[in-house]
Design a protein around this motif. Sequence first.
Motif, PDB file in Angstrom:
ATOM      1  N   VAL A  14     -28.817  -3.930  -4.780  1.00 30.46           N
ATOM      2  CA  VAL A  14     -27.381  -4.084  -4.981  1.00 30.46           C
ATOM      3  C   VAL A  14     -27.106  -3.835  -6.461  1.00 30.46           C
ATOM      4  O   VAL A  14     -27.544  -4.591  -7.324  1.00 30.46           O
ATOM      5  CB  VAL A  14     -26.857  -5.463  -4.519  1.00 30.46           C
ATOM      6  CG1 VAL A  14     -27.545  -6.617  -5.247  1.00 30.46           C
ATOM      7  CG2 VAL A  14     -25.353  -5.544  -4.644  1.00 30.46           C
ATOM      8  N   THR A  19     -20.684  -5.937  -8.135  1.00 35.37           N
ATOM      9  CA  THR A  19     -21.703  -6.883  -7.667  1.00 35.37           C
ATOM     10  C   THR A  19     -21.457  -8.271  -8.238  1.00 35.37           C
ATOM     11  O   THR A  19     -21.328  -8.441  -9.460  1.00 35.37           O
ATOM     12  CB  THR A  19     -23.104  -6.392  -8.073  1.00 35.37           C
ATOM     13  OG1 THR A  19     -23.345  -5.123  -7.465  1.00 35.37           O
ATOM     14  CG2 THR A  19     -24.175  -7.380  -7.644  1.00 35.37           C
ATOM     15  N   SER A 200     -29.714   0.123  -0.317  1.00 34.96           N
ATOM     16  CA  SER A 200     -28.904  -1.072  -0.073  1.00 34.96           C
ATOM     17  C   SER A 200     -28.976  -1.483   1.387  1.00 34.96           C
ATOM     18  O   SER A 200     -28.481  -2.542   1.756  1.00 34.96           O
ATOM     19  CB  SER A 200     -27.451  -0.809  -0.480  1.00 34.96           C
ATOM     20  OG  SER A 200     -26.920   0.286   0.253  1.00 34.96           O
TER      21      SER A 200
END
Length: 211
Positions: A14, A19, A200
């Motif tokens: 990530v 984020t 991801s």
Amino acid sequence: MNESELAGKIDHTVLGPETTPEDVERVMDEAADYGMNACIPPCYVTEASEHASDATLATVVGFPHGQHATNAKHDEAVGAWDEGADELDMVINVGRLKAGEHDAVRDDIELVVAAVPIPVKVIIETALLTDEEKRDACRLAKEADAAFVKTSTGFADGGATVEDVELMAEYLPVKASGGIGDYEKAKAMLDAGAERIGASSGVKIVEDFRG
């Protein structure tokens, strides 16, 4: 290859600009639950290493464009290691590579590699390079004693391809990253010679394998 072996080759990632700490905790928990590694932004390394110390923790250096000053990359690498990172993924200076400044590119990598006692993966951003430039980047990473070369940041147009993995694997172990959203794509990269997958969608890759 069994599930455990597959999961150990995945860097569950990530790294987007939005984020949050909660995103990082989720990725760390998923990595620990599935036996994957994790790759997160450097600002969260301390919390992440404390939250899920069992998962191998990677973070990025000079991300995403690679145009940080070399001393800044050095300091970023040392800071990440001090805070608990187990591996680093650093971005080369693509502009200097394209300008033919190979000594500068090698020195940039070498200073980071020499600064920390942990593996350094060198992101060459294949979508921006010709095949000749890809070979130059891989050769320079090898000369600088990097542990891996990595295809992509995920922030340029285009991601990992089988052809790029095959080319890069002639020089160093390869981390294929960018656009790998399922097991079929991950398997194609592994079959081409990749040693690690950056995605991801790590959970989906493992779940696809189970199915």
